[in-house]
Design a protein around this motif. Sequence first.
Motif, PDB file in Angstrom:
ATOM      1  N   ALA A  47      -7.823   0.754  -1.569  1.00 31.91           N
ATOM      2  CA  ALA A  47      -8.108   2.190  -1.555  1.00 31.91           C
ATOM      3  C   ALA A  47      -9.066   2.533  -2.688  1.00 31.91           C
ATOM      4  O   ALA A  47      -9.063   1.900  -3.741  1.00 31.91           O
ATOM      5  CB  ALA A  47      -6.811   2.976  -1.701  1.00 31.91           C
ATOM      6  N   GLY A  57       0.804  -1.210   0.000  1.00 27.36           N
ATOM      7  CA  GLY A  57       0.000   0.000   0.000  1.00 27.36           C
ATOM      8  C   GLY A  57       0.840   1.264   0.000  1.00 27.36           C
ATOM      9  O   GLY A  57       2.077   1.233  -0.099  1.00 27.36           O
ATOM     10  N   ASP A  62     -10.007  -1.618  10.822  1.00 27.01           N
ATOM     11  CA  ASP A  62      -9.304  -0.761   9.868  1.00 27.01           C
ATOM     12  C   ASP A  62      -9.603   0.701  10.178  1.00 27.01           C
ATOM     13  O   ASP A  62     -10.770   1.118  10.207  1.00 27.01           O
ATOM     14  CB  ASP A  62      -9.747  -1.096   8.445  1.00 27.01           C
ATOM     15  CG  ASP A  62      -8.803  -0.536   7.389  1.00 27.01           C
ATOM     16  OD1 ASP A  62      -8.304   0.587   7.578  1.00 27.01           O
ATOM     17  OD2 ASP A  62      -8.574  -1.228   6.385  1.00 27.01           O
ATOM     18  N   HIS A 120      -5.647  -2.493   8.940  1.00 32.97           N
ATOM     19  CA  HIS A 120      -5.453  -2.147   7.537  1.00 32.97           C
ATOM     20  C   HIS A 120      -4.424  -3.043   6.843  1.00 32.97           C
ATOM     21  O   HIS A 120      -4.505  -3.243   5.633  1.00 32.97           O
ATOM     22  CB  HIS A 120      -5.013  -0.682   7.440  1.00 32.97           C
ATOM     23  CG  HIS A 120      -5.040  -0.133   6.048  1.00 32.97           C
ATOM     24  ND1 HIS A 120      -6.200  -0.042   5.309  1.00 32.97           N
ATOM     25  CD2 HIS A 120      -4.042   0.355   5.252  1.00 32.97           C
ATOM     26  CE1 HIS A 120      -5.936   0.483   4.119  1.00 32.97           C
ATOM     27  NE2 HIS A 120      -4.629   0.725   4.062  1.00 32.97           N
ATOM     28  N   CYS A 121      -3.465  -3.560   7.585  1.00 36.84           N
ATOM     29  CA  CYS A 121      -2.377  -4.360   7.001  1.00 36.84           C
ATOM     30  C   CYS A 121      -2.252  -5.693   7.730  1.00 36.84           C
ATOM     31  O   CYS A 121      -1.319  -5.886   8.532  1.00 36.84           O
ATOM     32  CB  CYS A 121      -1.052  -3.600   7.064  1.00 36.84           C
ATOM     33  SG  CYS A 121      -1.046  -2.027   6.174  1.00 36.84           S
ATOM     34  N   ASN A 152      -2.697  -4.810  -1.248  1.00 35.69           N
ATOM     35  CA  ASN A 152      -3.155  -4.155  -0.024  1.00 35.69           C
ATOM     36  C   ASN A 152      -3.277  -2.655  -0.266  1.00 35.69           C
ATOM     37  O   ASN A 152      -2.348  -2.027  -0.780  1.00 35.69           O
ATOM     38  CB  ASN A 152      -2.160  -4.440   1.100  1.00 35.69           C
ATOM     39  CG  ASN A 152      -2.494  -3.750   2.418  1.00 35.69           C
ATOM     40  OD1 ASN A 152      -1.645  -3.254   3.116  1.00 35.69           O
ATOM     41  ND2 ASN A 152      -3.784  -3.708   2.771  1.00 35.69           N
ATOM     42  N   SER A 153      -4.431  -2.079   0.080  1.00 38.46           N
ATOM     43  CA  SER A 153      -4.636  -0.637   0.031  1.00 38.46           C
ATOM     44  C   SER A 153      -4.381  -0.089  -1.379  1.00 38.46           C
ATOM     45  O   SER A 153      -5.089  -0.440  -2.312  1.00 38.46           O
ATOM     46  CB  SER A 153      -3.746   0.040   1.080  1.00 38.46           C
ATOM     47  OG  SER A 153      -4.135   1.371   1.290  1.00 38.46           O
TER      48      SER A 153
END
Length: 279
Positions: A125, A30, A228, A250-251, A98-99
């Motif tokens: 995202a 991300g 998150d 988030h991760c 991711n993201s």
Amino acid sequence: MDDGFREIAGVRTRVLTVHGTGTPILLLHGFSDHAPGWRALLPVLEARGHAALALDLPGFGRADRMRPGPVMPQLAEFVEDAVRRVAAEQGPPLVVGNSLGGAAVWAAAQTSRLPLAGIVAIAPAGFGFTRRVRLGRRILARTPAALPVPILPMPVLRFLLVRGYAHGAGVGRRLDPAVADSWIAQFSRRGDLRDAAGLVARVLHEIDEVRELPVPAYPVLMVWGTRDRLVRADRPVPGTESIRVAGWGHCPQLEHPETLADLVLEFGSRLPAAQPRPA
């Protein structure tokens, strides 16, 4: 684990690689992260028989900087070339993003007939932000220039950045010190911080456009964590499979590599073939 460099879409980038015979897995980090953010997951995938590689996206880690102009087309071009290279060498990959990495593969997968087995988008995202982030975006929208770099000694700034990274990733004080040291090494100079601040503004200007793109014509699993602090899906995405995982931030690759591997490989085991489904 092999650590080296390759050129992808004209970008010299770092590549972390583990070996295996199963479906290859391509890992995309991300915003502000880098390939070593997947170090906990890579050996888990290798132990389960899968080749996997993690890349520094353009503009991050030890990859070349981005060119001037829009960000998302550059990321899409890079990911598309990476997928084709992996497919030519090992077979069509399952891409885990991711993201910002999830948004990048979503944009890249607009290309028809990409040799892509499927997509796992972890907290991608562009599909909705938490209230805190939405407030921050409104404040930034009134700022005429990129985020300013605070006038603080670099050791203090680096300490605060690590704390911010751990908080945003959802791991807090549980962040592995080796991961923290590797991540903060990207920001050794004040100029590195200015570059990152400028890139924040460029990404935020474009990221909402991702959700307006058609759903990729490949199997897609979207993964959201209940803890998150950055992104949150504000509406379902038809044509995709979606799951919310209790306790994930988030991760999750930083804190739950074994469980994340379970999820990714279970999804991969259900992929019919590395061909796009009818639009």
